[in-house]
Design an enzyme around this catalytic site. Structure first.
Site, PDB file in Angstrom:
ATOM      1  CG  HIS A 166      -2.094  -0.868   1.249  1.00 26.33           C
ATOM      2  ND1 HIS A 166      -2.773  -1.177   0.119  1.00 26.33           N
ATOM      3  CD2 HIS A 166      -2.440  -1.735   1.840  1.00 26.33           C
ATOM      4  CE1 HIS A 166      -3.853  -2.000   0.285  1.00 26.33           C
ATOM      5  NE2 HIS A 166      -3.380  -2.673   1.463  1.00 26.33           N
ATOM      6  CB  CYS A 210      -2.378   2.993  -5.057  1.00 26.05           C
ATOM      7  SG  CYS A 210      -3.216   1.477  -5.075  1.00 26.05           S
TER       8      CYS A 210
END
Length: 706
Positions: free
Chosen positions: A288, A337
């Protein structure tokens, strides 16, 4: 000054053995089965006239049991050493007693190569030094070979070629010998360019065409098992495959899974210790992440929900610290991301980065977009790694290589309009990951770097445990990642009168959180290890230990043996406690609090946009044969940690329209059922590489050091 006289290996006095080894031998002899104890050893030793032992000597040894920490065996070994008994004589006595476990302490299990020789590209006339350092009991000595021919006078840890010439070009390997066994270093390629007939302009042009690194190091982090956020699947495979590819390019790789904030910061600190002037540094992160105002943040597995910059690591701050090391190339591959974090309005104000022409960022997705994983029935990659791994070994400028990866990703209709590779670069030279390593004449920094890296990749020694009932069990160890280790056990000897025999490992430290239901399984896949199954010995029980960075003390566990005799209903039990020290990354103590403030934000304020962009400037480079290829003159010989690049580089068509593939972002992941997917890259294990040893034994003749 005359050369010091060196004892022949067989004449090493017993008194010269290290105290820990003597203690270990004493423990084995004190609790040995009948016929294999210290009194039996004394009887064997007494048959030799010069070490004959009197009844009074034996009585004094026996009385040691009355002391709180007394050991009759320790007293006997000391006595034998004082009377001139040699290591070879002791091994002969133990061999006669068939004391296998004690012999293991004195033989091949002690060989560990802690510094490997590096490939180099140099000019003729320079001084070249190839280094191979090893440890072992009771001693080790060295033999250097160029291809299959022994190098004259190459019997020391450092092979010095002074001055080097074109004829010295080739592949070198070092054989480390002990009394009963040997081990081989990795291959090192030496390229020597001839100065004669070459103008200064030609040399400058060659230099521009082929930059060199003083070393190559990489830190790979894959975060999957988040405490407060969606779980990920692909980082494990991504990190594993990238590790094996980078090793083929002579990178020293540290590969880590599932790190907390403090562990990530400490891992970066250890990574910075491996950097120095001219070193190529590569940081890969899968997990993440987010991006605010041009700064990228990696999210640890213990980050709260919602997380902010104070809970994460800023990539740009790591770049600044790498620049302070005067690195030759800084590559960041961020598979995460890059959407804005709406819960984080803090803007980092970092010290200005240096203006250098050696920075490359490869973002798996564009700013403001997500990165995706392809979920399928077997193990899967992230979209970025799926295409990157097919081109990583190509000898091209890194920005050109990434441009071609971006084109490949653009052809995948499944992610078109959702994910596209973004490259930012200030690279002005034709630097590639395949560039050769050229060390400076002063190798002190390189030696320290090698030792630091080796410290984090040392596996426990393979060992044999002898139980009182006569059963012998082998314990072996394999590294899946720098913080993940496989323990495998198998029964290698069983008396015929025993009809049922089972052995398993248990009682692990609470730090490791080992689930008993997932330990001692019949296949590696049942333990959660899907990547190394084909490279492990068969017919064993397997236990996977992850998060070794959390280990605070030595790894101590118990080996339990259950066995039955015919006609007896009761099951017999024996237990042995095993201490294997701190394996792999556990030696570096990443579980401690922040070691320093290297990775902490320097300053922050709200709503102050800060953006640092680096323009991409890809330049094509001509084809070059990578230095990791094996020499053609040695057919059938391979290094256990490398494979020929052809076995990996074959491009595969993207079948993204297949129904078995499911697309998931790094924020939302679908569950899948892993199945066995064989790897073509051997795993590091402590077992001898049998094929390598027998092939090389025929070609590389053993000769003792004079």
């Amino acid at each position: 000054m005359s050369e010091p006289v060196r004892s022949a290996p067989g004449s090493l006095p017993l008194s010269r053995l290290a105290e820990p080894l003597l203690r270990r031998l004493s423990e084995l002899l004190d609790r040995a089965a009948p016929g294999k104890g210290w009194r039996d050893l004394a009887q064997r030793a007494g048959s030799r006239g010069r070490v004959r032992l009197s009844p009074l000597d034996l009585e004094q040894c026996s009385l040691k049991v009355l002391e709180p920490e007394g050991s009759p065996s320790w007293s006997l070994l000391k006595l034998l050493g004082d009377r001139g008994c040699t290591v070879v004589e002791l091994m002969e006595f133990l061999q006669a007693l068939e004391h296998t476990e004690a012999l293991q302490c004195l033989s091949h299990s002690g060989i560990k190569i802690v510094v490997q020789p590096d490939s180099q590209a140099v000019l003729s006339g320079q001084v070249v030094k190839l280094c191979c350092w090893a440890t072992g009991h009771p001693f080790v000595h060295y033999q250097w070979f160029k291809q299959e021919k022994e190098v004259p006078h190459g019997n020391s840890p450092e092979l010095v070629l002074s001055p080097v010439n074109v004829n010295d070009s080739g592949f070198y390997i070092c054989r480390v010998n002990s009394e009963c066994s040997f081990a081989f270093s990795r291959w090192a390629r030496l390229e020597v360019c001839d100065l004669q007939g070459t103008s200064h302009a030609d040399l400058q042009e060659q230099s521009n065409d082929r930059p060199v690194a003083t070393d190559k190091v990489a830190l790979l982090i894959g975060n999957m098992s988040y405490w407060n956020h969606p779980q990920l699947k692909a980082p494990m495979v991504d990190v594993y495959e990238l590790t094996n590819l980078l090793r083929q390019l002579d990178f020293k790789v540290v590969s880590l899974l599932d790190l907390t904030e403090s562990e990530m910061r400490n891992a970066v600190d250890e990574f910075l210790l491996l950097l120095d002037k001219g070193v190529y540094g590569l940081l890969y992160y899968a997990g993440h992440g987010y991006e605010n105002y041009g700064n990228s943040f990696m999210v640890p597995i213990d980050a709260p929900n919602p997380y902010r910059s104070a809970n994460c690591l800023c990539v740009q701050n790591i770049l600044k610290l790498m620049q302070e090391k005067e690195t030759g190339l800084n590559v960041f591959l961020l598979d995460m991301c890059r959407k804005r974090n709406e819960y984080d309005d803090t803007i980092l104000i970092l010290d200005a980065l240096k203006v250098t022409a050696n920075i490359v960022f490869g973002y798996a997705t564009c700013q403001g977009a997500e990165a995706f994983e392809i979920q399928q029935l077997g193990l899967a990659n992230g979209i970025f790694m799926k295409f990157l791994k097919d081109r990583l070994l190509e000898d091209k400028k890194i920005t050109v290589l990434l441009d071609e990866v971006a084109e490949d990703m653009g052809k995948c209709h499944l992610t078109k309009g959702k994910q596209a590779l973004e490259i930012r670069s200030s690279l002005s030279e034709k630097r590639a990951l395949t560039d050769p390593i050229q060390q400076t004449i002063s190798s002190a920094e390189s030696l320290a770097r090698n030792l630091q890296w080796a410290k984090a990749h040392e596996l426990p020694e393979s060992m044999y445990l002898e139980f009182k009932c006569g059963v012998q069990i082998q314990l072996g160890f394999a590294a899946e990642f720098s913080n993940v280790m496989i323990i495998y056990t198998r029964i290698v000897k069983k008396p015929p009168e025993i009809v049922v025999c089972r052995a398993y490992v248990t009682d692990f430290a609470l730090d490791l959180d080992v689930d008993p239901k997932e330990a001692n399984k019949g296949t590696p896949e049942e333990t959660g290890s899907y990547l190394v199954s084909k490279d492990l010995p068969k017919h064993c029980l397997y236990t996977r230990l992850s998060s070794l960075q959390k280990l605070r003390e030595h790894l101590i566990f118990t080996v339990c043996l259950h066995y039955e005799y015919p006609g007896i209903e009761d099951t017999m039990d024996e237990r042995k406690e095993v201490n294997v020290g701190k394996p792999l990354i556990a030696k570096l103590g990443l579980h401690h609090g922040f070691k320093n403030n290297n990775c902490l934000p320097t300053c922050c304020m709200a709503n102050n946009p800060f953006h640092n962009q680096i323009e991409s400037s890809p330049v094509a480079s001509k084809y070059y044969v990578p230095s990791h290829c094996q020499p053609n003159s040695c057919p059938g010989i391979y290094h256990p940690n490398r494979v020929c690049s052809d076995s990996i580089r074959q491009p595969e068509a993207c079948s993204c329209n297949g129904t078995s593939r499911i697309l998931a972002s790094r924020h939302e992941v679908w569950n899948y059922s892993p199945s066995v997917e064989k790897s073509n890259v051997p795993v590091e294990t402590t077992d001898d590489t049998v094929e390598l040893e027998f092939l090389l034994s025929d070609n590389l003749r053993f000769s003792k050091q004079q």
